[in-house]
Design an enzyme around this catalytic site. Structure first.
Site, PDB file in Angstrom:
ATOM      1  N   GLU A   1       3.922  -3.968  12.268  1.00 41.56           N
ATOM      2  CA  GLU A   1       2.995  -2.841  12.061  1.00 41.56           C
ATOM      3  C   GLU A   1       1.830  -3.419  11.288  1.00 41.56           C
ATOM      4  OE1 GLU A   1       3.082  -0.074  13.424  1.00 41.56           O
ATOM      5  OE2 GLU A   1       5.161   0.177  14.031  1.00 41.56           O
TER       6      GLU A   1
ATOM      7  N   ASN B   1       0.799  -1.234   0.000  1.00 36.15           N
ATOM      8  CA  ASN B   1       0.000   0.000   0.000  1.00 36.15           C
ATOM      9  C   ASN B   1       0.834   1.288   0.000  1.00 36.15           C
ATOM     10  OD1 ASN B   1       0.635  -0.604   2.700  1.00 36.15           O
ATOM     11  ND2 ASN B   1      -0.927   0.820   3.391  1.00 36.15           N
TER      12      ASN B   1
ATOM     13  N   GLU C   1       8.058   2.881  14.859  1.00 35.68           N
ATOM     14  CA  GLU C   1       8.886   3.221  13.707  1.00 35.68           C
ATOM     15  C   GLU C   1       9.042   4.745  13.679  1.00 35.68           C
ATOM     16  OE1 GLU C   1       6.841   0.665  10.450  1.00 35.68           O
ATOM     17  OE2 GLU C   1       8.989   0.276  10.393  1.00 35.68           O
TER      18      GLU C   1
ATOM     19  N   CYS D   1      -3.096   2.092   6.579  1.00 38.73           N
ATOM     20  CA  CYS D   1      -3.353   1.515   7.903  1.00 38.73           C
ATOM     21  C   CYS D   1      -3.965   2.562   8.826  1.00 38.73           C
ATOM     22  CB  CYS D   1      -2.078   0.949   8.482  1.00 38.73           C
ATOM     23  SG  CYS D   1      -0.752   2.139   8.491  1.00 38.73           S
TER      24      CYS D   1
HETATM   25  P1  NAP Z   1       0.208  -9.103   3.713  1.00 35.16           P
HETATM   26  O1  NAP Z   1      -0.591  -9.980   2.852  1.00 35.16           O
HETATM   27  O2  NAP Z   1       0.368  -9.468   5.144  1.00 35.16           O
HETATM   28  O3  NAP Z   1       1.648  -9.001   3.009  1.00 35.16           O
HETATM   29  C1  NAP Z   1       2.660  -8.195   3.530  1.00 35.16           C
HETATM   30  C2  NAP Z   1       4.003  -8.745   3.116  1.00 35.16           C
HETATM   31  O4  NAP Z   1       4.190 -10.024   3.719  1.00 35.16           O
HETATM   32  C3  NAP Z   1       4.159  -8.964   1.601  1.00 35.16           C
HETATM   33  O5  NAP Z   1       5.475  -8.652   1.233  1.00 35.16           O
HETATM   34  C4  NAP Z   1       3.917 -10.453   1.473  1.00 35.16           C
HETATM   35  O6  NAP Z   1       4.523 -11.035   0.337  1.00 35.16           O
HETATM   36  C5  NAP Z   1       4.596 -10.952   2.724  1.00 35.16           C
HETATM   37  N1  NAP Z   1       4.162 -12.283   3.135  1.00 35.16           N
HETATM   38  C6  NAP Z   1       2.941 -12.848   3.003  1.00 35.16           C
HETATM   39  N2  NAP Z   1       2.945 -14.097   3.539  1.00 35.16           N
HETATM   40  C7  NAP Z   1       4.203 -14.311   4.013  1.00 35.16           C
HETATM   41  C8  NAP Z   1       4.835 -15.387   4.674  1.00 35.16           C
HETATM   42  N3  NAP Z   1       4.174 -16.511   4.982  1.00 35.16           N
HETATM   43  N4  NAP Z   1       6.132 -15.261   5.010  1.00 35.16           N
HETATM   44  C9  NAP Z   1       6.820 -14.146   4.737  1.00 35.16           C
HETATM   45  N5  NAP Z   1       6.272 -13.081   4.098  1.00 35.16           N
HETATM   46  C10 NAP Z   1       4.971 -13.157   3.761  1.00 35.16           C
HETATM   47  O7  NAP Z   1      -0.326  -7.606   3.742  1.00 35.16           O
HETATM   48  P2  NAP Z   1      -0.772  -6.708   2.520  1.00 35.16           P
HETATM   49  O8  NAP Z   1      -2.091  -7.204   2.072  1.00 35.16           O
HETATM   50  O9  NAP Z   1       0.345  -6.616   1.546  1.00 35.16           O
HETATM   51  O10 NAP Z   1      -0.910  -5.267   3.210  1.00 35.16           O
HETATM   52  C11 NAP Z   1      -2.086  -4.770   3.754  1.00 35.16           C
HETATM   53  C12 NAP Z   1      -2.049  -4.816   5.266  1.00 35.16           C
HETATM   54  O11 NAP Z   1      -0.937  -4.079   5.760  1.00 35.16           O
HETATM   55  C13 NAP Z   1      -3.252  -4.181   5.914  1.00 35.16           C
HETATM   56  O12 NAP Z   1      -3.761  -5.014   6.930  1.00 35.16           O
HETATM   57  C14 NAP Z   1      -2.721  -2.892   6.529  1.00 35.16           C
HETATM   58  O13 NAP Z   1      -3.410  -2.391   7.614  1.00 35.16           O
HETATM   59  C15 NAP Z   1      -1.346  -3.296   6.880  1.00 35.16           C
HETATM   60  N6  NAP Z   1      -0.498  -2.088   7.012  1.00 35.16           N
HETATM   61  C16 NAP Z   1      -0.115  -1.674   8.260  1.00 35.16           C
HETATM   62  C17 NAP Z   1       0.650  -0.518   8.412  1.00 35.16           C
HETATM   63  C18 NAP Z   1       1.085  -0.029   9.772  1.00 35.16           C
HETATM   64  O14 NAP Z   1       2.038   0.741   9.839  1.00 35.16           O
HETATM   65  N7  NAP Z   1       0.440  -0.427  10.858  1.00 35.16           N
HETATM   66  C19 NAP Z   1       1.030   0.202   7.293  1.00 35.16           C
HETATM   67  C20 NAP Z   1       0.621  -0.236   6.052  1.00 35.16           C
HETATM   68  C21 NAP Z   1      -0.137  -1.400   5.927  1.00 35.16           C
HETATM   69  P3  NAP Z   1       3.670 -11.332  -1.002  1.00 35.16           P
HETATM   70  O15 NAP Z   1       3.195 -10.018  -1.482  1.00 35.16           O
HETATM   71  O16 NAP Z   1       4.653 -11.991  -1.882  1.00 35.16           O
HETATM   72  O17 NAP Z   1       2.538 -12.233  -0.601  1.00 35.16           O
END
Ligand code: NAP
Length: 479
Positions: free
Chosen positions: A244, A146, A458, A278
């Site tokens: 995060e 994102n 962070e 987020c």
């Molecule tokens: P995600 O599906 O959890 O993926 C995040 C990262 O983790 C991607 O690089 C993904 O790789 C990797 N990943 C997935 N499964 C993994 C595994 N088993 N082992 C190691 N790495 C793995 O999250 P997203 O859909 O990309 O992002 C959206 C989420 O991020 C939302 O829930 C949002 O709230 C959260 N977010 C939080 C913050 C904060 O600061 N609190 C900021 C921004 C976003 P692949 O893409 O290759 O699957």
């Protein structure tokens, strides 16, 4: 595009395709889909890189960072285009992301040269004791789609400024921005191996990424489901973890608030980046006496929003990042309606030809939402805002805190006492008064409470706590 391993730009036998969410019909780029052997190589190279970088002076680290920032700004047009193309942000949003990524490197360039350590008293005569921070080693950084440039920058800048080596695993939907950042660092003179970028599906290379005994810390931004599984898989090893995760952020509007200002903030924080932040405002609690006035103004503002990532209009909302994300958001809306919510605006996809092949969802406002509904409790991560009437400040705060998440919350009021009470009572890591839940600067400590985060913030100087360990040294020089 090739990826960076051991100071070389490398290809692979298999590739990951990148799609433009504003028109998903044909892939627009491809990046290597690395495998287990490549991940091990990234750690081999990081080991060599760390041995060199930890001994590189802070002055040289700062020079590399200033040059990185300069290159990011010089290349802003191309990097902005990559972010728009792979993520669907608008040109304005993506351009801002490039500038803020450069800011991170400028800020940590200064911090790299600051504070050497602290001298403390020692009860032993003739003894001088001090403590200082040193790097922890090899950091694995896993980032979501994102903010595809900003999140890697937010992690790499403090990690590298502290003298660590980093293996970066960017999201598979949006790997190009991270590769642009790696190229800027490489061209600025970051030594080989200090940064390796592992492109490839996280689910497939999870074991080699996480199980390598050389990993000292894992910083992860992403979903709660993945974050919690990583946290538990690392729990029995001495590996530091920073997560995060998600948010379900509320903006409260009291009866005495400046309603047009509150509406502007809710529109910016609810629909900016298509709600895929987020810190996005997704719940709005409005004091009952101004509920009708506020909702009327909000619906007028939402009706004025346009659609499209390449529109230069500041009120434009881009597509969601992927068809899968669009399906998830539409499912949330449909479920809310089945549970009794009313669609006040949007609620579906655009029907015109111009948006037919993109992952668009109309900016949506839902009313008649109860606290039991999934749309009230779960993160939607899309352009969906729900509005609910509340009876006064106490009820509002109780509802703000009635969530598993604790990332961000905002209050609109002219009452100083209510503002201070909110800052104290909102159980969230980021609290705003009369401004948006979003939009924190690089030097503002950032992170959520409870299911939204971990003990480590962070950004700012706080970020350095995660990326360093403290060594205490006593010198006895005689009486
Ligand atoms: P995600 O599906 O959890 O993926 C995040 C990262 O983790 C991607 O690089 C993904 O790789 C990797 N990943 C997935 N499964 C993994 C595994 N088993 N082992 C190691 N790495 C793995 O999250 P997203 O859909 O990309 O992002 C959206 C989420 O991020 C939302 O829930 C949002 O709230 C959260 N977010 C939080 C913050 C904060 O600061 N609190 C900021 C921004 C976003 P692949 O893409 O290759 O699957």
């Amino acid at each position: 595009m090739e990826t960076l391993l051991g100071g070389q730009w490398v290809a692979a036998g298999t590739w990951l395709e990148v799609h433009d969410p504003s028109d998903t019909r044909t892939p627009v780029a491809r990046v290597p889909a690395l495998g287990a052997a490549d991940v091990t190589r990234a750690y081999d190279e990081a080991e060599k890189g760390f041995a060199l970088w930890r001994r590189t002076t802070p002055f040289e680290r700062a020079r590399v960072f200033h040059e990185t920032a300069r290159l990011l700004r010089e290349r802003a047009a191309g990097i902005t285009d990559a972010v728009v193309t792979e993520n669907g942000k608008t040109l304005l949003e993506a351009g801002g992301e490039v500038q803020k990524a450069a800011d991170f490197f400028e800020y940590y360039a200064g911090l790299a040269r600051a504070g050497y350590g602290t001298l403390v008293h020692d009860a032993r005569p003739g003894t001088r004791t001090s403590y200082h921070h040193e790097p922890i080693g090899i950091v694995l950084a896993i980032t979501p789609w994102n903010d595809p440039l900003l999140t890697p920058a937010r992690k790499l800048a403090p990690a590298l400024a502290s003298g660590n080596a980093v293996v970066l695993k960017p999201a598979s939907e949006t790997p190009m921005a991270a590769l642009h950042l790696a190229r800027a660092l490489h061209d600025a003179g970051l030594p080989a191996g200090v940064l390796g970028v592992v492109t490839g599906r996280g689910g497939k290379i999870s074991a080699p990424l996480l199980d390598d005994p050389r990993v000292a810390a894992v910083t992860f931004t992403g979903s709660n489901s993945v974050g919690e599984s990583l946290r538990s898989s690392l729990a029995d090893r001495n590996v530091r973890f920073q997560g995060e995760l998600g948010g379900k952020n509320a903006t409260v509007v009291l009866a005495d608030a400046d309603l047009p200002a509150a509406v502007r903030a809710v529109v910016a924080a609810g629909f900016g980046q298509t709600g895929q932040r987020c810190t996005a405002t997704s719940r709005v609690l409005v004091e009952r006496s101004v509920y009708a006035d506020f909702t009327g103004l909000l619906l007028d503002a939402v009706a004025a929003l346009g659609l499209g990532s390449r529109e230069t209009d500041t009120l434009s909302v881009g597509p969601l990042v992927s068809t899968g994300q669009r399906t998830g958001v539409l499912d949330h809306i449909a479920r809310a309606v089945r549970e009794g919510a009313t669609v006040l605006a949007g609620g579906g996809t655009p029907k015109d030809e111009a948006h037919a092949h993109g992952c668009y969802v109309l900016p949506t406002v839902l009313g008649d939402v109860t606290r039991e509904m999934a749309v009230w409790r779960e993160e939607v991560f899309g352009p969906v805002v729900v509005v609910r009437a509340v009876d006064g400040f106490d009820e509002a705060v109780e509802e703000v805190n009635d969530s598993d998440f604790g990332l961000a919350a905002a209050l609109f009021t002219r009452d100083l006492r209510a503002a201070h009470r909110f800052a104290e009572e909102a159980d969230c890591g980021q609290v705003s008064i009369n401004t948006t839940t979003t939009g924190w600067d690089v030097h503002h400590p950032f992170g959520g409470f409870r299911d939204s985060g971990s003990a480590f913030k962070e950004q700012g100087t706080e970020a350095l706590r995660f990326y360093t360990r403290v060594k205490t040294v006593a010198f006895h020089f005689g009486a």
